[in-house]
Structures are given as structure tokens and as C-alpha cells.
Design a protein around this motif. Sequence first.
Motif, mmCIF file in Angstrom:
data_model
loop_
_atom_site.group_PDB
_atom_site.id
_atom_site.type_symbol
_atom_site.label_atom_id
_atom_site.label_comp_id
_atom_site.label_asym_id
_atom_site.label_seq_id
_atom_site.Cartn_x
_atom_site.Cartn_y
_atom_site.Cartn_z
ATOM 1 N N ARG A 29 15.834 59.845 52.101
ATOM 2 C CA ARG A 29 15.784 58.391 52.096
ATOM 3 C C ARG A 29 15.839 57.848 53.522
ATOM 4 O O ARG A 29 16.318 58.523 54.424
ATOM 5 C CB ARG A 29 16.939 57.804 51.275
ATOM 6 N N ALA A 30 15.359 56.624 53.680
ATOM 7 C CA ALA A 30 15.432 55.935 54.975
ATOM 8 C C ALA A 30 15.848 54.502 54.725
ATOM 9 O O ALA A 30 15.488 53.894 53.708
ATOM 10 C CB ALA A 30 14.079 55.978 55.685
ATOM 11 N N ALA A 31 16.630 53.949 55.642
ATOM 12 C CA ALA A 31 17.119 52.577 55.475
ATOM 13 C C ALA A 31 16.113 51.581 56.037
ATOM 14 O O ALA A 31 15.530 51.802 57.101
ATOM 15 C CB ALA A 31 18.466 52.414 56.165
ATOM 16 N N TYR A 32 15.923 50.483 55.322
ATOM 17 C CA TYR A 32 15.050 49.401 55.777
ATOM 18 C C TYR A 32 15.849 48.477 56.679
ATOM 19 O O TYR A 32 16.839 47.875 56.260
ATOM 20 C CB TYR A 32 14.492 48.651 54.567
ATOM 21 N N GLU A 77 17.351 51.229 50.635
ATOM 22 C CA GLU A 77 16.960 52.614 50.845
ATOM 23 C C GLU A 77 15.542 52.865 50.358
ATOM 24 O O GLU A 77 15.199 52.587 49.203
ATOM 25 C CB GLU A 77 17.939 53.556 50.144
ATOM 26 N N ILE A 78 14.721 53.380 51.239
ATOM 27 C CA ILE A 78 13.343 53.756 50.918
ATOM 28 C C ILE A 78 13.356 55.199 50.423
ATOM 29 O O ILE A 78 13.832 56.101 51.118
ATOM 30 C CB ILE A 78 12.443 53.621 52.157
ATOM 31 N N ASP A 79 12.839 55.424 49.234
ATOM 32 C CA ASP A 79 12.830 56.752 48.626
ATOM 33 C C ASP A 79 11.610 57.521 49.126
ATOM 34 O O ASP A 79 10.511 57.406 48.587
ATOM 35 C CB ASP A 79 12.805 56.615 47.102
ATOM 36 N N LEU A 80 11.817 58.316 50.166
ATOM 37 C CA LEU A 80 10.707 59.048 50.773
ATOM 38 C C LEU A 80 10.197 60.162 49.863
ATOM 39 O O LEU A 80 9.002 60.477 49.883
ATOM 40 C CB LEU A 80 11.148 59.631 52.116
ATOM 41 N N ARG A 81 11.097 60.746 49.087
ATOM 42 C CA ARG A 81 10.663 61.816 48.182
ATOM 43 C C ARG A 81 9.678 61.268 47.150
ATOM 44 O O ARG A 81 8.636 61.873 46.872
ATOM 45 C CB ARG A 81 11.866 62.451 47.502
ATOM 46 N N LYS A 82 10.018 60.105 46.582
ATOM 47 C CA LYS A 82 9.153 59.495 45.577
ATOM 48 C C LYS A 82 7.819 59.074 46.189
ATOM 49 O O LYS A 82 6.754 59.301 45.610
ATOM 50 C CB LYS A 82 9.864 58.294 44.964
ATOM 51 N N LEU A 83 7.875 58.465 47.381
ATOM 52 C CA LEU A 83 6.640 58.062 48.053
ATOM 53 C C LEU A 83 5.773 59.274 48.376
ATOM 54 O O LEU A 83 4.554 59.251 48.197
ATOM 55 C CB LEU A 83 6.974 57.318 49.347
ATOM 56 N N GLY A 84 6.418 60.331 48.875
ATOM 57 C CA GLY A 84 5.673 61.533 49.218
ATOM 58 C C GLY A 84 5.001 62.146 48.012
ATOM 59 O O GLY A 84 3.828 62.561 48.072
#
Length: 368
Positions: A47-50, A68-75
Motif C-alpha cells: 500500500r501507499a499513502a495518498y 491508502e492506495i492498494d497497489l496489489r489490487k491495482l497491479g
Amino acid sequence: MTEPQKTEAKPRIVLIGGGHAHALVLRTFAEAPLDGAEITLINPGPRAAYSGMLPGHIAGHYPREALEIDLRKLGKAAGATLIEARATGIDRAGGRVLLEGGENVPYDFAALDIGITSEMPALPGFVEHITPAKPLDAFADRWEHFVGHAPANASVAVIGGGVAGVELALACAHRLPQARVTVYEAQDTALTALGRGARARMLRHAARHGVTILTGKRLRAAEAGSLRFADDTTAAFDFAIGTGATRPAPWLTETGLDLHEGFVTVGPTLQSSDPAIFASGDIAHLSHAPRPKAGVFAVREAPVLAHNLRAAVEGGTMRTYHPQRDYLKLISTGDKRAVADKWGLPLDGRWLWRIKDRIDRGFMADLH
């Protein structure tokens, strides 16, 4: 006997860092898949914070999951592989991204969006006693722990009187109304990035919240619970936040890329001095149009970066990125109000917070 056909290896795109631009690039590739390439995202966590919602979180208006940006889901949606690791270098001759622990990831094209840090490692005691505002995730974690254990009449020190420092100070004061919050600015004037009217309004909000802003206070050293300044004065604190530095990752100096004060120099196509390596967000220095470090530029760079990564793989004309000269600054004031500044025309009020909130929530909704 017919020989089996050999499948040509796909070009490998490696996105280094889960910053705002890369998150939006992944969303773009989810909507319009880049089938001609293998995509890998490298980030220390899933995750990454906005950054736009961080002050609101510090003030207590947003839960952690809201920013929180869900990088796993986006990826996954973009067909990308997420590697949870910290990049420590780029071996350009070997075409490899180096990872902490000795692993490496091969690339044909790479892009950097690793953000910056507010650490000041050369300042005695900073690493041990002061919490940098960036990286955002680590800062948010340490702030939440402090809030849960804060003594009565806690003292919060904010190092740096720029927009970020004062905005966070107001958020801290709202979250802990009994705390003594003080901003220490090295220069003679705080909030120099704002127009005169917006600056005056932010100073009024600081006074309303009981936030003290002291100028001409250059930090010389930090000790447990104490700050020492160049004028030989000291100040006690229970929690100290560092916002006065914008420091790029030191390993970039070993890449051989052209750098400007440590930041990766890019041209209008967001390509570095090595055309196979792109950079965006805070880590990039726009050689053709230098701009301050602000998330709005990362967001605007994302469509250009996505297009140019596609062009690098599939062939085609690169797009150019030309940032706006000025941009709307919406600065929260702790208690669901905001000050706006653009072209020197200030606005102030609760209605601006509602606009900022709608923009921020809309941005996050687009990434879910």
C-alpha cells in the motif's frame, strides 16, 4: 518434424516506487492493457499513502484506510507483478534494478516514482529523535502511536515553516487541542510559497489554533526531548516532526543518470539522460520547466508517462509534458476549513474544505 516456434520475450517494464503517478499508470493499463510487455512494480509494501489526505488523517478526519492506495489490487488489474521490496540501485549496464537483500529485477524500460524523504541524516540526532513527514506511511504510524500515548499538555515541534509544516501543525493542534504546537522556521519568514493574502490567512488560523510560529530558528541538533538551534537556544518536545528537507534517495548518485541536486533530470517526455529510464513525481527534476515538489504534478504527469511507456514498447510518438505555471493550492487548516491560493488570490472557508474533500475522495475512488 516441425520445430516448435520460439516465442519472443516480451519487453520488461519495471515501475520503481508506488507513488501517485505510478498508481495512475497502473489504472491506465488496467483500463487499456499493455499486452506487449511484462510489467513489474517494486515498492516496500502493498500500500501507499495518498499525500493529499494525510493532514486530514493527522487531524483525525480520515481513518488510515481512507488514504491508502492498494497497489496489489491495482497491479493485479493491470496485469503487473508486485514485488514488495526496497530498490537500492540501478545497474544500467546490466539492465537490472537492485533490491535490498541482494536480489535484482531485469528491465528493458524502467520508471522511477519513489518520492522523497524529509530526513536530515547529517544533522546530529535527527534520525534518532525526529520523525520525518516523508515517507508518509512511517510518519502516520508514529503519529498514531504518539496520539495513543501522548501526555497531558504534550509539546509538538514542527521543523520547517513551509506550507507542509504549517498545515501539519494545524492538523496536530486540532487532533490534540491541549498540546503546545510550535513551528520552527530557519528563514526570517514562514509560508514563503504562498501569496501575501493566503499567507496572512494561514497565520490567522495558526493563531486561532494556538500554534506558535517562530522564525530565524535554524536547527543545529536534536537530543532526546530537546532541540538545539543555531542561536544557542533550546526547546523541549514530546514529538518532533521534520518537514524542512526534501531529500532524494542517495543511491541515485550511483546510477550515472544526470541529476539536479540529487533529483533525476528529465525532459518533456519524462525520460532521463538514459532514454530507457523515466522519472516522475517528486523524484523528477523537470529540466525544461522546473517546478516545486507538489503532488499535482505527479497526477498530471501520469497520462504522459503511461502513453510514453506504451510508445517505448509498441513504437509510436512520445507525448510531451508541460506543467501549468501555477496551480491551485488547497491547504487544510485543521478543523475542516481550507485556504486556497492561486495567482495570488486567496480564498478561505469551510466550503473550500468540502471541495478539497470531494477532490481527494474522488482521486481515491478512481484508484479502487
